[in-house]
Design a protein around this motif. Sequence first.
Motif, short mmCIF file in Angstrom:
data_model
loop_
_atom_site.label_atom_id
_atom_site.label_comp_id
_atom_site.label_asym_id
_atom_site.label_seq_id
_atom_site.Cartn_x
_atom_site.Cartn_y
_atom_site.Cartn_z
N VAL A 1 37.09 46.55 37.82
CA VAL A 1 36.79 45.41 38.68
C VAL A 1 35.72 45.82 39.71
O VAL A 1 35.21 46.93 39.69
N ASN A 2 35.42 44.89 40.61
CA ASN A 2 34.41 45.11 41.65
C ASN A 2 33.08 45.56 41.04
O ASN A 2 32.44 46.49 41.52
N ASP A 3 32.69 44.86 40.00
CA ASP A 3 31.44 45.16 39.31
C ASP A 3 30.29 44.44 40.01
O ASP A 3 30.32 43.23 40.19
N TRP A 4 29.27 45.19 40.39
CA TRP A 4 28.15 44.66 41.16
C TRP A 4 27.19 43.83 40.30
O TRP A 4 26.36 43.08 40.81
N MET A 5 27.27 43.96 39.01
CA MET A 5 26.23 43.41 38.16
C MET A 5 26.12 41.89 38.20
O MET A 5 25.01 41.35 38.05
N ASN A 6 27.20 41.17 38.39
CA ASN A 6 27.06 39.71 38.44
C ASN A 6 26.14 39.28 39.56
O ASN A 6 25.35 38.35 39.42
N GLU A 7 26.21 39.97 40.69
CA GLU A 7 25.28 39.68 41.79
C GLU A 7 23.86 40.11 41.41
O GLU A 7 22.89 39.41 41.71
N ILE A 8 23.74 41.25 40.75
CA ILE A 8 22.41 41.76 40.38
C ILE A 8 21.76 40.85 39.34
O ILE A 8 20.55 40.59 39.40
N TYR A 9 22.53 40.34 38.39
CA TYR A 9 21.97 39.39 37.42
C TYR A 9 21.37 38.19 38.16
O TYR A 9 20.28 37.72 37.83
N GLU A 10 22.10 37.69 39.12
CA GLU A 10 21.64 36.53 39.88
C GLU A 10 20.35 36.85 40.63
O GLU A 10 19.42 36.03 40.68
#
Length: 368
Positions: free
Chosen positions: A194-203
Motif C-alpha cells: 500500500v501507500n504507492d506513490w505512482m497513482n499521484e505520479i501518473y496524474e
Amino acid sequence: MANSKAAAYNGEQPVVRKGQVTEKMSRETFRERFNARYYDPAYRIEDAAIERLEAIAWQAYEQGRKAPITEKAGAGFADPGYDLSVEWREASRRVEAAQERQQNPSTRSRILIINASARNDGTCPGEMSKSFRLARRIEAIITAAHLDADFLDLSLVTSDHDRNIHPCKACVSTAMPLCHWPCSCYPNHSLGQVNDWMNEIYERFAACHGVVIVTPVYWYQSPGPLKLMIDRLVCADGGNPDPSSTHGKDAQRAKQLELEGWPFPKHLKGRAYGLVVHGDVAGIEGSRTALADWLDWMGFIEAGAQARLERYIHYYEPYATSHAALDNDTAVQAETDNVARAVVNAVTAIREGRLRRPDDTLEPPRAK
C-alpha cells in the motif's frame, strides 16, 4: 493498430505457464514479517491489539483480498458487471481529468521537473543532492518564463514514512492488456503493498506538457527511485484502460485479447523532454542515452541538442567537496539553465502547433 504478431497464432489458445510460485507463505513467517513493523518497545503495551490485527491481515492474505472495496464497473466498460476496485477507479478518473486539462488550450503550460537522486538531508546522507540543486535552477527558469513548474522529488521515498514506489510486476510480459492504465497492481491489500506513490505520479505526468529529469549516475545506471518509476510507467505505453476487459488479472483472457489485435496506445505521447545527467567517475553517456531512448519510445519529443546534457562534476575528486565543485562550475549551471529554456521553447512550440515528431503519422510495422 493491430498487433502484427497476432496473425501468426491462427486463433490457437496461448498457454499460461505456471509453477514458479507454488506455495504461500507460512503462518509463522507471515507473523514474523507483520510484527517487524512493531519492533519498537513502545508498542509492547499494545501487543494484544497487534495480535488481533495480525490475525485479520493473515486472513486477508489467505483469501487474497487484494481490493477489498469494489463496485460494479458500469457503463463504458467492456464488462459493466465486473467488480472494479474503487481505488483504481478514482485513480483512473484523476488521470483522465489531468489529461483533459493538459489538452485544454486555455490552460497554462506545465512542466514536470524530476529530481531523481535518492539523497536528501532528511535521512541518512545528511545533505541535499546536487541533482536537487540543479533541478531547482530549472524550476526557477520555468517559473520565470511564466509556465507552471511541478517539482517531483523522488528522494522522498527514502525519507518519508511509508512512501513507496512499488516494483513493476511485469504484467506486460504476460500480455499487454494485462497491464492496466493506470496500474492496477497496487494497492494490494492482501500483501500489504500500500501507500504507492505512482497513482499521484501518473496524474502529474498526464497533467504536464513537458518533463525534465535531473539525475546522478549510480553504478552506471539510474538511481533506484527513478528506475522504479520508469518501470511503473510501462502502462503508459500500450496499457489497457479497462481492467474489466481482462477481468482484472486473468492472464488467459489478456493473452487472447492481445492476440486478437492490440492497439498499444501511447497515453503520454506528444510531451517535450529534457535531461540533465551528471556523475563523478563514469557512466553518464550510457545513462543519458538510455533515458532518451526510453522517452523517445514513449512518444515524447526531444527539445533539442541542448536539452540533452551529460556532465561530470568534480571528476575523480573527493565526494566531500562535490557541492563546492558545483558552486564553482558555472558552465554546468549555465548548461542546465539552457536545458530548461529548451524545454520551455519546445512546450510553447508544441502547444502552438509548430512542433511535432516528424514520424508522428507513420505506422510502425511491428507494434509493441
